[in-house]
Design a protein around this motif. Structure first.
Motif, PDB file in Angstrom:
ATOM      1  N   VAL A  65       0.834  -1.211   0.000  1.00 28.86           N
ATOM      2  CA  VAL A  65       0.000   0.000   0.000  1.00 28.86           C
ATOM      3  C   VAL A  65       0.865   1.255   0.000  1.00 28.86           C
ATOM      4  CG1 VAL A  65      -1.626   1.362   1.365  1.00 28.86           C
ATOM      5  CG2 VAL A  65      -2.007  -1.084   1.044  1.00 28.86           C
ATOM      6  N   LEU A  66       1.908   1.283   0.813  1.00 30.47           N
ATOM      7  CA  LEU A  66       2.794   2.444   0.872  1.00 30.47           C
ATOM      8  C   LEU A  66       3.479   2.693  -0.464  1.00 30.47           C
ATOM      9  CD1 LEU A  66       4.442   2.016   4.396  1.00 30.47           C
ATOM     10  CD2 LEU A  66       2.758   3.724   3.711  1.00 30.47           C
ATOM     11  N   LEU A  67       3.887   1.632  -1.133  1.00 29.13           N
ATOM     12  CA  LEU A  67       4.544   1.776  -2.425  1.00 29.13           C
ATOM     13  C   LEU A  67       3.561   2.222  -3.504  1.00 29.13           C
ATOM     14  CD1 LEU A  67       6.890  -1.360  -2.455  1.00 29.13           C
ATOM     15  CD2 LEU A  67       7.519   1.022  -2.006  1.00 29.13           C
ATOM     16  N   LEU A  68       2.352   1.698  -3.461  1.00 28.10           N
ATOM     17  CA  LEU A  68       1.359   2.028  -4.483  1.00 28.10           C
ATOM     18  C   LEU A  68       0.865   3.462  -4.384  1.00 28.10           C
ATOM     19  CD1 LEU A  68      -0.818  -1.227  -4.678  1.00 28.10           C
ATOM     20  CD2 LEU A  68       0.872  -0.408  -6.320  1.00 28.10           C
ATOM     21  N   VAL A  69       0.769   3.979  -3.173  1.00 28.75           N
ATOM     22  CA  VAL A  69       0.251   5.347  -2.996  1.00 28.75           C
ATOM     23  C   VAL A  69       1.370   6.379  -2.976  1.00 28.75           C
ATOM     24  CG1 VAL A  69      -1.779   4.516  -1.760  1.00 28.75           C
ATOM     25  CG2 VAL A  69       0.256   5.183  -0.463  1.00 28.75           C
ATOM     26  N   GLY A  70       2.588   5.954  -3.295  1.00 25.17           N
ATOM     27  CA  GLY A  70       3.695   6.899  -3.386  1.00 25.17           C
ATOM     28  C   GLY A  70       4.197   7.429  -2.065  1.00 25.17           C
ATOM     29  N   ASP A 109       8.759   7.463   1.281  1.00 29.34           N
ATOM     30  CA  ASP A 109       9.542   8.162   2.302  1.00 29.34           C
ATOM     31  C   ASP A 109       9.270   7.603   3.698  1.00 29.34           C
ATOM     32  OD1 ASP A 109      10.640   9.724   0.368  1.00 29.34           O
ATOM     33  OD2 ASP A 109       9.358  11.471   0.737  1.00 29.34           O
ATOM     34  N   ILE A 110       8.071   7.091   3.906  1.00 28.02           N
ATOM     35  CA  ILE A 110       7.715   6.540   5.211  1.00 28.02           C
ATOM     36  C   ILE A 110       8.557   5.308   5.536  1.00 28.02           C
ATOM     37  CG2 ILE A 110       5.845   5.336   6.438  1.00 28.02           C
ATOM     38  CD1 ILE A 110       3.910   7.316   5.383  1.00 28.02           C
ATOM     39  N   LEU A 111       9.049   4.640   4.497  1.00 28.58           N
ATOM     40  CA  LEU A 111       9.839   3.428   4.696  1.00 28.58           C
ATOM     41  C   LEU A 111      11.315   3.714   4.934  1.00 28.58           C
ATOM     42  CD1 LEU A 111       8.234   1.127   1.981  1.00 28.58           C
ATOM     43  CD2 LEU A 111       7.840   1.085   4.454  1.00 28.58           C
ATOM     44  N   ARG A 112      11.703   4.975   4.885  1.00 26.78           N
ATOM     45  CA  ARG A 112      13.114   5.323   5.101  1.00 26.78           C
ATOM     46  C   ARG A 112      13.426   5.419   6.590  1.00 26.78           C
ATOM     47  NH1 ARG A 112      13.960  10.149   0.568  1.00 26.78           N
ATOM     48  NH2 ARG A 112      13.654   8.811  -1.289  1.00 26.78           N
ATOM     49  N   ILE A 113      14.422   4.671   7.010  1.00 30.65           N
ATOM     50  CA  ILE A 113      14.849   4.702   8.408  1.00 30.65           C
ATOM     51  C   ILE A 113      16.375   4.772   8.453  1.00 30.65           C
ATOM     52  CG2 ILE A 113      12.847   3.401   9.236  1.00 30.65           C
ATOM     53  CD1 ILE A 113      14.694   0.938   9.361  1.00 30.65           C
ATOM     54  N   LYS A 114      16.893   5.090   9.627  1.00 30.78           N
ATOM     55  CA  LYS A 114      18.337   5.132   9.822  1.00 30.78           C
ATOM     56  C   LYS A 114      18.812   3.788  10.376  1.00 30.78           C
ATOM     57  CE  LYS A 114      18.422  10.127  10.625  1.00 30.78           C
ATOM     58  NZ  LYS A 114      18.785  11.214  11.565  1.00 30.78           N
ATOM     59  N   TRP A 115      20.014   3.386   9.950  1.00 30.69           N
ATOM     60  CA  TRP A 115      20.533   2.077  10.337  1.00 30.69           C
ATOM     61  C   TRP A 115      20.636   1.908  11.845  1.00 30.69           C
ATOM     62  CZ3 TRP A 115      20.692  -1.898   7.193  1.00 30.69           C
ATOM     63  CH2 TRP A 115      20.764  -1.679   5.806  1.00 30.69           C
ATOM     64  N   HIS A 116      20.979   2.982  12.552  1.00 29.19           N
ATOM     65  CA  HIS A 116      21.166   2.828  14.002  1.00 29.19           C
ATOM     66  C   HIS A 116      19.842   2.642  14.746  1.00 29.19           C
ATOM     67  CE1 HIS A 116      19.769   6.947  14.811  1.00 29.19           C
ATOM     68  NE2 HIS A 116      20.551   7.363  13.829  1.00 29.19           N
ATOM     69  N   ASP A 117      18.708   2.820  14.036  1.00 30.13           N
ATOM     70  CA  ASP A 117      17.406   2.591  14.663  1.00 30.13           C
ATOM     71  C   ASP A 117      16.898   1.170  14.445  1.00 30.13           C
ATOM     72  OD1 ASP A 117      17.106   5.194  15.684  1.00 30.13           O
ATOM     73  OD2 ASP A 117      16.414   5.940  13.741  1.00 30.13           O
ATOM     74  N   LEU A 118      17.622   0.388  13.639  1.00 33.06           N
ATOM     75  CA  LEU A 118      17.188  -0.976  13.357  1.00 33.06           C
ATOM     76  C   LEU A 118      17.041  -1.847  14.612  1.00 33.06           C
ATOM     77  CD1 LEU A 118      19.006  -2.029  10.054  1.00 33.06           C
ATOM     78  CD2 LEU A 118      16.549  -1.804  10.454  1.00 33.06           C
TER      79      LEU A 118
END
Length: 308
Positions: free
Chosen positions: A53-58, A61-70
């Motif tokens: 759904v996130l990819l289809l609705v453009g 950016d919501i899927l971008r995270i920083k590595w140290h938060d993994l």
């Protein structure tokens, strides 16, 4: 500010209704699908749905995270989407849906305790009374088998213990998730936690026989899986996490008390489960205890509203 609080409370309410319904759905589905496989099918479906759904609705950016938060996101996923579903599904193989929902209703109690420990807060006398009243209510409900004849034996005790672990996981997630909300929105946290939790569980589910289960599913079980993945998974947990991002853990957790009400009605209507007066009295004590723990003074509520 009022519309935001209203939206958060509405989200928590709807999520709790979905979760209460899921108790009954899992109770039926877990008789046909092993616990680990059911959890992977439910949350794997939910996590995939959120990503698509996130990819289809453009909204990439919501899927971008920083590595140290993994590590934090993986921990949240392990708590809510690895341990939580395993203990939850396994428990409902041993105890009735209404009984499991009542034990799960102690989440607000544990949430209040964990939140106060994390913030170095002390419980006021009213809250201490609520703690013991809630525990007493759970004890009364669990003693129901002893009063009318304990037919479940050690299986019932094990089921109760597994559901108690589930409740502790739900409370821990609510408290720990507050750290993630300082950097990401609810949709990001829900998506990554659900995906990571499912991936952690996948190897064990494959060993359990996940692949062999799929061809044997009938139409009713598939329908239950779709409900659990969409409403009891992606949508339900997003709404729950959305509410957590705008309210305190205890303000959200108190809505979990809708679970027994929904589950009890559905279980009685669909599964033919028998609810005794003692069981209902235990639920009433849990509900009253949680209200005592979470009910704010008028001055506290006004101060909190001004601070927001």
């Amino acid at each position: 500010m009022i519309p935001q609080r209203f939206a958060a409370n509405t989200a928590a309410f709807v999520a709790a209704v979905f979760f209460g319904s899921s108790v009954v759905a899992v109770r039926v589905a877990v008789q046909e699908i092993p616990p680990l496989s059911l959890a992977v099918l439910r949350f794997g479906q939910g996590g995939l749905l959120l990503v698509v759904v996130l990819l289809l609705v453009g909204m990439r950016d919501i899927l971008r995270i920083k590595w140290h938060d993994l590590p934090l996101l993986i921990l949240l996923g392990a708590i809510l989407f690895t341990v939580f579903p395993v203990t939850f599904n396994a428990s409902l193989r041993l105890i009735e849906a209404s009984r499991g929902a009542l034990v799960l209703a102690t989440i607000p109690l544990w949430s209040a305790l964990l939140a106060r420990i994390a913030r170095s807060e002390r419980l006021v006398p009213r809250q201490v009374v609520g703690v013991f009243l809630s525990l007493g209510g759970v004890g009364l409900a669990l003693a129901e088998r002893g009063v009318v004849g304990w037919h479940g034996g050690w299986g019932t005790l094990a089921g109760d213990g597994l559901m108690l672990v589930t409740a502790l996981c739900g409370a821990a997630y609510g408290v720990l998730a507050q750290r993630a909300f300082a950097r990401y929105n609810a949709l990001t946290v829900t998506t990554y936690a659900m995906v990571f939790g499912t991936l952690l569980l996948l190897p064990a589910a494959l060993v359990e026989g996940l692949v062999g289960v799929l061809p044997q599913l009938d139409g009713q079980t598939v329908a239950l899986l779709v409900f659990l993945g969409v409403f009891g998974g992606a949508l339900g947990f997003f709404l729950w996490t959305f509410a957590l991002s705008r309210l305190t853990p205890t303000q959200v957790a108190v809505y979990i008390n809708l679970n027994p009400l929904v589950a009890m009605v559905l279980a009685a209507a669909l599964l033919g489960e028998h609810l005794t007066i003692i069981f209902v009295a235990g639920f009433g004590a849990v509900l009253m205890g949680v209200l005592l723990v979470n009910w704010p003074k008028r001055t506290q509520a006004a101060s909190a509203e001004r601070s927001r």
